[in-house]
Design a protein around this motif. Structure first.
Motif, PDB file in Angstrom:
ATOM      1  N   VAL A  42       0.836  -1.203   0.000  1.00  0.00           N
ATOM      2  CA  VAL A  42       0.000   0.000   0.000  1.00  0.00           C
ATOM      3  C   VAL A  42       0.873   1.256   0.000  1.00  0.00           C
ATOM      4  N   CYS A  45       2.587   3.375  -3.061  1.00  0.00           N
ATOM      5  CA  CYS A  45       1.907   4.425  -3.826  1.00  0.00           C
ATOM      6  C   CYS A  45       1.891   5.773  -3.114  1.00  0.00           C
ATOM      7  N   SER A  46       2.342   5.813  -1.874  1.00  0.00           N
ATOM      8  CA  SER A  46       2.179   7.029  -1.079  1.00  0.00           C
ATOM      9  C   SER A  46       2.932   8.227  -1.658  1.00  0.00           C
ATOM     10  N   ILE A  49       1.108   9.658  -4.631  1.00  0.00           N
ATOM     11  CA  ILE A  49      -0.098  10.349  -4.178  1.00  0.00           C
ATOM     12  C   ILE A  49       0.260  11.743  -3.672  1.00  0.00           C
ATOM     13  N   GLU A  92      -8.787   8.690  -6.944  1.00  0.00           N
ATOM     14  CA  GLU A  92      -7.592   7.893  -6.663  1.00  0.00           C
ATOM     15  C   GLU A  92      -7.110   8.120  -5.233  1.00  0.00           C
ATOM     16  N   PHE A  96      -7.069   5.360  -2.175  1.00  0.00           N
ATOM     17  CA  PHE A  96      -5.853   5.065  -1.423  1.00  0.00           C
ATOM     18  C   PHE A  96      -6.133   5.119   0.074  1.00  0.00           C
ATOM     19  N   SER A  99      -7.469   1.877   1.081  1.00  0.00           N
ATOM     20  CA  SER A  99      -6.408   0.864   1.166  1.00  0.00           C
ATOM     21  C   SER A  99      -5.663   0.985   2.492  1.00  0.00           C
TER      22      SER A  99
END
Length: 264
Positions: A42, A45-46, A49, A92, A96, A99
């Motif tokens: 997870v 992707c931070s 983002i 998106e 997130f 998630s």
């Protein structure tokens, strides 16, 4: 850079213990690897983002023209063309957050398990503590961008008004083609209505977790007695921050920890 953690235990509160937690170089152990991998998938992707949030420019001018000249079809089309990609980005970001919401209880469960003392958790689960610190870091950075970017709510409000008009105009009562369902849009609206949506998610998720572990069926656990609440005094002491921990309940530990900014 590591943090110097001073743990005052419940059984011997007059004695101090130093536990070195290497947040910079911590690597998952064999026992941590399963949870660490799940959370890491997870967190990968931070950064993207945050980069997208930092570069979020909005469609203020296009929206202004569309509202000022409602009969001008070109302005309406330009506004929609500018807003819709922004809304997909907002979707998106929202997804997130879901998630994160799904993996945080798994992480907390490992960090709060009753089969180890607080000191043992700190010494043997440094990679998981680092991940929680990374989540906190992401949450606060995201919300900082959110609070300084009013275009986010302006764009989404215009999008929802436009979709609503499309539904009223179309004979079948449906909006035009969109990748955001009405149900998702409603949830996104609630999410972005908060000044700090990620922190709200983290606080709610943590509170729910604590409520579950405090259920009567868990009355034999040692969460309340062995967990601790941190009072953070960050400072440079030989290149390390000084984090003082005092014995207290798991609820207060994670509630306050959710508001701490751990500096690497």
């Amino acid at each position: 850079m590591g943090n110097l953690l001073r743990v005052l235990t419940k059984d011997d509160s007059t004695k101090n213990y130093d536990a070195y937690v290497d947040f910079e170089n911590a690597q998952p152990t064999e026992k941590e690897i399963d949870v660490w991998t799940q959370v890491n998938e997870v967190l990968l992707c931070s950064n993207s983002i945050l980069a997208d949030m930092a570069s979020y420019h909005g469609a203020a001018e296009e929206i202004r023209l569309a509202i000022s000249f409602p009969q001008n079809q070109e302005h309406q089309e330009n506004a929609w063309a500018a807003v819709y990609p922004m809304v997909l980005k907002l979707k998106e970001f929202y997804e997130f957050s879901i998630s994160l919401e799904n993996v945080i209880p798994t992480l907390l469960r490992e960090l709060c398990s009753s089969n180890m003392t607080s000191r043992q958790h700190l010494e043997t689960q440094q990679a998981l503590f680092k991940q929680f610190a990374e989540i906190l870091d992401f949450v606060l950075k995201f919300d900082d961008y959110k609070m300084t970017t009013p275009a986010i709510q302006n764009d989404f409000s215009y999008y929802r008004r436009t979709v609503s008009r499309q539904r009223m105009t179309n004979e079948d009562g449906e909006a035009g083609e969109t990748e955001v369902s009405n149900e998702t849009a409603n949830r996104m609206s609630l999410f972005y209505a908060h000044a700090t949506p990620m922190l709200k998610m983290l606080s709610d998720t943590t509170t729910k977790f604590v409520t579950q572990v405090r259920h009567p069926t868990h009355r034999h656990s040692s969460y309340s007695s062995s967990s601790f609440v941190p009072f953070l005094r960050m400072g440079n002491h030989g290149g390390r921050g000084n984090l003082q921990l005092f014995s207290h309940s798991v609820f207060e530990f994670y509630f306050i920890l959710s508001f701490l900014y751990i500096i690497y």
